[in-house]
Design a protein around this motif. Structure first.
Motif, PDB file in Angstrom:
ATOM      1  N   ILE A  86       0.849  -1.193   0.000  1.00  9.50           N
ATOM      2  CA  ILE A  86       0.000   0.000   0.000  1.00  9.50           C
ATOM      3  C   ILE A  86       0.882   1.239   0.000  1.00  9.50           C
ATOM      4  CG2 ILE A  86      -1.752   1.301   1.298  1.00  9.50           C
ATOM      5  CD1 ILE A  86      -2.686  -1.384   2.467  1.00  9.50           C
ATOM      6  N   ALA A  87       0.649   2.130  -0.931  1.00 12.86           N
ATOM      7  CA  ALA A  87       1.408   3.376  -1.000  1.00 12.86           C
ATOM      8  C   ALA A  87       0.870   4.344   0.049  1.00 12.86           C
ATOM      9  CB  ALA A  87       1.284   3.994  -2.392  1.00 12.86           C
ATOM     10  N   VAL A  88       1.788   4.947   0.837  1.00 12.08           N
ATOM     11  CA  VAL A  88       1.359   5.875   1.878  1.00 12.08           C
ATOM     12  C   VAL A  88       2.421   6.955   2.067  1.00 12.08           C
ATOM     13  CG1 VAL A  88       2.329   4.383   3.676  1.00 12.08           C
ATOM     14  CG2 VAL A  88       0.633   6.099   4.278  1.00 12.08           C
ATOM     15  N   LYS A  89       1.952   8.170   2.194  1.00 14.35           N
ATOM     16  CA  LYS A  89       2.815   9.301   2.523  1.00 14.35           C
ATOM     17  C   LYS A  89       2.486   9.734   3.952  1.00 14.35           C
ATOM     18  CE  LYS A  89       3.220  11.128  -2.185  1.00 14.35           C
ATOM     19  NZ  LYS A  89       3.000  12.306  -3.060  1.00 14.35           N
ATOM     20  N   ASP A  90       3.472  10.304   4.611  1.00 19.31           N
ATOM     21  CA  ASP A  90       3.267  10.818   5.972  1.00 19.31           C
ATOM     22  C   ASP A  90       2.774   9.751   6.937  1.00 19.31           C
ATOM     23  OD1 ASP A  90       4.009  13.414   5.206  1.00 19.31           O
ATOM     24  OD2 ASP A  90       1.964  13.872   4.568  1.00 19.31           O
ATOM     25  N   ARG A  91       3.423   8.580   6.896  1.00 13.74           N
ATOM     26  CA  ARG A  91       3.083   7.522   7.850  1.00 13.74           C
ATOM     27  C   ARG A  91       3.167   8.090   9.270  1.00 13.74           C
ATOM     28  NH1 ARG A  91       1.335   4.318  10.910  1.00 13.74           N
ATOM     29  NH2 ARG A  91       2.146   2.256  11.407  1.00 13.74           N
ATOM     30  N   HIS A  92       2.250   7.679  10.128  1.00 12.67           N
ATOM     31  CA  HIS A  92       2.094   8.147  11.506  1.00 12.67           C
ATOM     32  C   HIS A  92       1.480   9.536  11.596  1.00 12.67           C
ATOM     33  CE1 HIS A  92       3.965   4.677  13.284  1.00 12.67           C
ATOM     34  NE2 HIS A  92       5.062   4.848  12.569  1.00 12.67           N
ATOM     35  N   ARG A  93       0.888  10.013  10.503  1.00 14.76           N
ATOM     36  CA  ARG A  93       0.005  11.159  10.583  1.00 14.76           C
ATOM     37  C   ARG A  93      -1.427  10.639  10.498  1.00 14.76           C
ATOM     38  NH1 ARG A  93       2.052  16.302   9.906  1.00 14.76           N
ATOM     39  NH2 ARG A  93      -0.056  16.876  10.549  1.00 14.76           N
ATOM     40  N   ALA A  94      -2.347  11.300  11.173  1.00 12.47           N
ATOM     41  CA  ALA A  94      -3.682  10.747  11.391  1.00 12.47           C
ATOM     42  C   ALA A  94      -4.428  10.432  10.103  1.00 12.47           C
ATOM     43  CB  ALA A  94      -4.506  11.703  12.264  1.00 12.47           C
TER      44      ALA A  94
ATOM     45  N   ALA B 104      -3.251  10.139   7.012  1.00  9.96           N
ATOM     46  CA  ALA B 104      -2.521   9.171   6.187  1.00  9.96           C
ATOM     47  C   ALA B 104      -2.783   7.748   6.662  1.00  9.96           C
ATOM     48  CB  ALA B 104      -1.030   9.476   6.213  1.00  9.96           C
ATOM     49  N   ASP B 105      -2.760   7.534   7.990  1.00  6.51           N
ATOM     50  CA  ASP B 105      -2.999   6.197   8.526  1.00  6.51           C
ATOM     51  C   ASP B 105      -4.457   5.769   8.332  1.00  6.51           C
ATOM     52  OD1 ASP B 105      -0.382   6.218   9.249  1.00  6.51           O
ATOM     53  OD2 ASP B 105      -0.716   6.282  11.420  1.00  6.51           O
ATOM     54  N   THR B 106      -5.385   6.738   8.389  1.00 10.16           N
ATOM     55  CA  THR B 106      -6.786   6.420   8.136  1.00 10.16           C
ATOM     56  C   THR B 106      -6.998   6.013   6.682  1.00 10.16           C
ATOM     57  OG1 THR B 106      -7.380   8.059   9.810  1.00 10.16           O
ATOM     58  CG2 THR B 106      -9.148   7.266   8.394  1.00 10.16           C
ATOM     59  N   GLU B 107      -6.302   6.680   5.766  1.00  9.67           N
ATOM     60  CA  GLU B 107      -6.381   6.325   4.346  1.00  9.67           C
ATOM     61  C   GLU B 107      -5.867   4.907   4.111  1.00  9.67           C
ATOM     62  OE1 GLU B 107      -7.787   7.869   1.963  1.00  9.67           O
ATOM     63  OE2 GLU B 107      -7.801  10.024   2.390  1.00  9.67           O
ATOM     64  N   VAL B 108      -4.873   4.477   4.889  1.00 12.87           N
ATOM     65  CA  VAL B 108      -4.367   3.111   4.765  1.00 12.87           C
ATOM     66  C   VAL B 108      -5.463   2.111   5.114  1.00 12.87           C
ATOM     67  CG1 VAL B 108      -2.745   1.415   5.701  1.00 12.87           C
ATOM     68  CG2 VAL B 108      -1.951   3.721   5.180  1.00 12.87           C
ATOM     69  N   ILE B 109      -6.213   2.388   6.179  1.00 11.41           N
ATOM     70  CA  ILE B 109      -7.315   1.490   6.565  1.00 11.41           C
ATOM     71  C   ILE B 109      -8.347   1.401   5.444  1.00 11.41           C
ATOM     72  CG2 ILE B 109      -9.163   1.066   8.229  1.00 11.41           C
ATOM     73  CD1 ILE B 109      -7.520   2.619  10.291  1.00 11.41           C
ATOM     74  N   LEU B 110      -8.676   2.542   4.844  1.00 16.34           N
ATOM     75  CA  LEU B 110      -9.646   2.559   3.736  1.00 16.34           C
ATOM     76  C   LEU B 110      -9.139   1.726   2.568  1.00 16.34           C
ATOM     77  CD1 LEU B 110     -12.200   3.594   2.342  1.00 16.34           C
ATOM     78  CD2 LEU B 110     -10.927   5.661   1.693  1.00 16.34           C
ATOM     79  N   THR B 111      -7.885   1.907   2.206  1.00 15.28           N
ATOM     80  CA  THR B 111      -7.302   1.124   1.101  1.00 15.28           C
ATOM     81  C   THR B 111      -7.294  -0.362   1.444  1.00 15.28           C
ATOM     82  OG1 THR B 111      -5.893   2.998   0.494  1.00 15.28           O
ATOM     83  CG2 THR B 111      -5.274   0.842  -0.373  1.00 15.28           C
ATOM     84  N   TYR B 112      -6.962  -0.659   2.687  1.00 14.90           N
ATOM     85  CA  TYR B 112      -6.915  -2.048   3.131  1.00 14.90           C
ATOM     86  C   TYR B 112      -8.291  -2.705   3.043  1.00 14.90           C
ATOM     87  CZ  TYR B 112      -5.870  -6.066   6.150  1.00 14.90           C
ATOM     88  OH  TYR B 112      -5.702  -7.329   6.649  1.00 14.90           O
ATOM     89  N   PHE B 113      -9.340  -2.005   3.447  1.00 17.74           N
ATOM     90  CA  PHE B 113     -10.692  -2.550   3.352  1.00 17.74           C
ATOM     91  C   PHE B 113     -11.072  -2.808   1.892  1.00 17.74           C
ATOM     92  CE2 PHE B 113     -12.799  -1.068   7.590  1.00 17.74           C
ATOM     93  CZ  PHE B 113     -11.864  -1.823   8.278  1.00 17.74           C
ATOM     94  N   THR B 114     -10.635  -1.920   1.015  1.00 11.67           N
ATOM     95  CA  THR B 114     -10.900  -2.128  -0.417  1.00 11.67           C
ATOM     96  C   THR B 114     -10.224  -3.407  -0.908  1.00 11.67           C
ATOM     97  OG1 THR B 114     -10.995   0.265  -0.742  1.00 11.67           O
ATOM     98  CG2 THR B 114     -10.709  -1.086  -2.704  1.00 11.67           C
ATOM     99  N   LEU B 115      -8.981  -3.630  -0.487  1.00  9.90           N
ATOM    100  CA  LEU B 115      -8.247  -4.841  -0.878  1.00  9.90           C
ATOM    101  C   LEU B 115      -8.884  -6.093  -0.285  1.00  9.90           C
ATOM    102  CD1 LEU B 115      -4.586  -3.502  -0.464  1.00  9.90           C
ATOM    103  CD2 LEU B 115      -5.776  -3.975  -2.613  1.00  9.90           C
ATOM    104  N   ILE B 116      -9.329  -5.999   0.953  1.00  7.63           N
ATOM    105  CA  ILE B 116      -9.984  -7.141   1.597  1.00  7.63           C
ATOM    106  C   ILE B 116     -11.204  -7.567   0.792  1.00  7.63           C
ATOM    107  CG2 ILE B 116     -11.400  -7.802   3.596  1.00  7.63           C
ATOM    108  CD1 ILE B 116      -9.474  -6.226   5.361  1.00  7.63           C
TER     109      ILE B 116
END
Length: 510
Positions: A166-174, A176-188
């Motif tokens: 998963i591509a992510v910028k600004d890891r450990h910013r609120a 950015a990390d929320t966008e990772v969850i959204l992308t992850y749910f899409t992949l799931i």
């Protein structure tokens, strides 16, 4: 960074077409959220940033983010992780400034976060400080990952990012990390059958909020019987020992209040494994818990640490026949001597406070109680008519000593009721079968669990401590069950005196 980002909440409406896959397998109305904080303890630390994505009927409705002024310095190590420093939050709103609007936004939705217990506990505390009673049903994406991808070892956000590229910028910013969850749910949703996702989410939402890294099958194995349980961290370090008449129910109760108590939250964040030992009843559970805590000193058991010094009140008669009271250190290796004196106090100050109360209540002489250091003659309290004159012969010794005995009756220690050591046979109070346990006890000291009760030389199975000495917590437990006035209340405990045997030596046992 622009002044807008420094000081203002960013609220972006998103057109549904921006999301490529509709999240039909997930809750109808949910908010994906991430919080950055000044540390890991919700009762002490504060939120520094919040990012959330609202999803309704599978489509993104809005994104909302804000830096938060925590009202305290941000630690350097937090700045190193998140990139957020004091300058960035100086003009940001405090949590109470955005509490009302955020509270309304979070109503009647499923709150989703990676390690939801952490974010939820911080939100609960921040809302509580702002005067709001916030509660929500939570869905933890760590737990979802563990259930849907059990073949993988790690389920942290970094592991998920790496595993699914998963591509992510600004890891450990609120945000950015929320966008990772959204992308992850899409992949799931692309990889897992819809029915499996829906059933897994339903199961998670129905169950208590367990720590994300604790195997749920372990919870299912917990017995609903008396005994002790032991919490361990990932490296096998003992965190906590507890006891209960229902181990499973008590363990689950730890995970329902961690947002209110920092100790519960700390344990939940570190907990990776649980062990337990069943006992026939609460009697064995209390003894075992107390003994194991003093042997192992778990990180979060601080109230029952091993006490090496106790204080007592001793009574003697002086040459004139008057009772004198004095505070002394208890001899921890001689239980019979301890029970012949009065009171058990964890500090000298505690003993002095009690003695002063008795002096005041029963008009005892401060000089004869060694509070006033005057060697002879009337004490100062006699002049104030708070002493009846035992110090100067104005009150008969017989009358004074009677009043002393009345005062000490309230703190008199229980003498050992048996002439020998005893073995207590512990059975289940519910008659549900199971083996009996046998406990060797002498002079209110617990010497350990033994393999039977037929001979004085019964083999010791479990010795509670390296050297046996009087323990105030053990004494209180045994009094609760074995005092002559209490024993009849516990018919499942049978007493077997070791007839014709010598008293067990506290110094040489083992």
């Amino acid at each position: 960074m622009s002044s807008i980002v420094h000081s203002a909440v960013v609220d972006i409406l998103v057109h549904p077409s921006r999301i490529m896959i509709k999240l039909t397998c997930f809750p109808e109305h949910m908010i994906l959220l991430d919080c950055e904080t000044t540390g890991g303890r919700a009762s002490r630390d504060r939120i520094t940033e919040i990012g959330l994505i609202e999803i309704k009927d599978g489509e993104v409705q809005s994104r909302w983010q804000s830096l938060i002024n925590p009202g305290r310095p941000i630690p350097p190590w937090i700045h190193k992780i998140t990139g957020i420093n004091d300058e960035m939050v100086a003009d940001a709103p405090a949590f109470e400034d955005i509490a009302e609007s955020l509270y309304q936004r979070l109503q009647n939705v499923i709150l989703v976060a990676h390690n939801a217990r952490f974010d939820y506990s911080f939100l609960k505390q921040e809302f509580k400080r702002a005067g709001y009673d916030y509660s929500a049903k939570t869905l933890c994406s760590v737990k979802l990952s563990r259930r849907l991808f059990p073949q993988h070892q790690g389920h942290s956000l970094d592991k998920i990012i790496q595993r699914h590229q998963i591509a992510v910028k600004d890891r450990h910013r609120a945000m950015a990390d929320t966008e990772v969850i959204l992308t992850y749910f899409t992949l799931i949703q692309q990889q897992i059958d819809a029915a499996v996702i829906q059933q897994t989410i339903a199961d998670i939402l129905k169950r208590p909020s367990l720590p994300s890294h604790l195997d749920n099958t372990l919870i299912q194995k917990l017995p609903e019987k008396p005994g002790i349980y032991q919490f361990y961290d990932e490296g096998g370090t003992l965190l906590y020992i507890g006891k209960s008449v229902n181990i499973k129910e008590r363990v689950l109760s730890h995970f329902s209040a961690d947002h209110r108590h920092h100790k519960e939250l700390d344990i939940s964040q570190q907990l990776h494994h649980i062990d337990w030992i069943e006992t026939p009843s609460d009697f064995g559970a209390q003894l075992l818990e107390n003994s194991y805590i003093k042997q192992t000193s778990p990180r979060y058991n601080r109230r029952q640490t091993k006490i090496k010094k106790l204080y007592q009140i001793n009574k003697t008669l002086n040459k004139d026949g008057y009772a004198e009271l004095d505070i002394m250190v208890a001899d921890m290796t001689d239980a019979s001597d301890i029970t012949s004196k009065y009171g058990l106090f964890r500090s000298k100050k505690q003993a002095q406070t009690k003695l002063l109360d008795l002096i005041s209540q029963y008009k005892l002489c401060q000089r004869l109680c060694h509070i006033e250091k005057k060697a002879s003659g009337p004490c100062f309290s006699y002049q104030l008519k708070k002493c009846l004159g035992a110090c100067c012969g104005k009150e008969q010794a017989k009358l004074y000593n009677l009043r002393v005995d009345m005062a000490l009756t309230h703190i008199k220690n229980q003498q050992w009721p048996w002439s020998t050591p005893i073995i207590v046979e512990e059975q289940s109070p519910t008659n549900n079968g199971g083996d009996s346990h046998f406990h060797l006890i002498d002079q209110w000291c617990y010497l350990g669990q033994v393999d039977g009760h037929t001979t004085p030389n019964t083999r010791l199975l479990k010795q509670p401590q390296d050297s046996i000495f009087f323990d105030i917590d053990t004494y209180k437990i045994l009094l609760r069950f074995l005092a002559p006035t209490k024993l009849s209340h516990f018919p499942y405990l049978r007493i077997h005196p070791l007839e014709n045997s010598a008293s067990v030596s506290m110094n040489s046992w083992g």
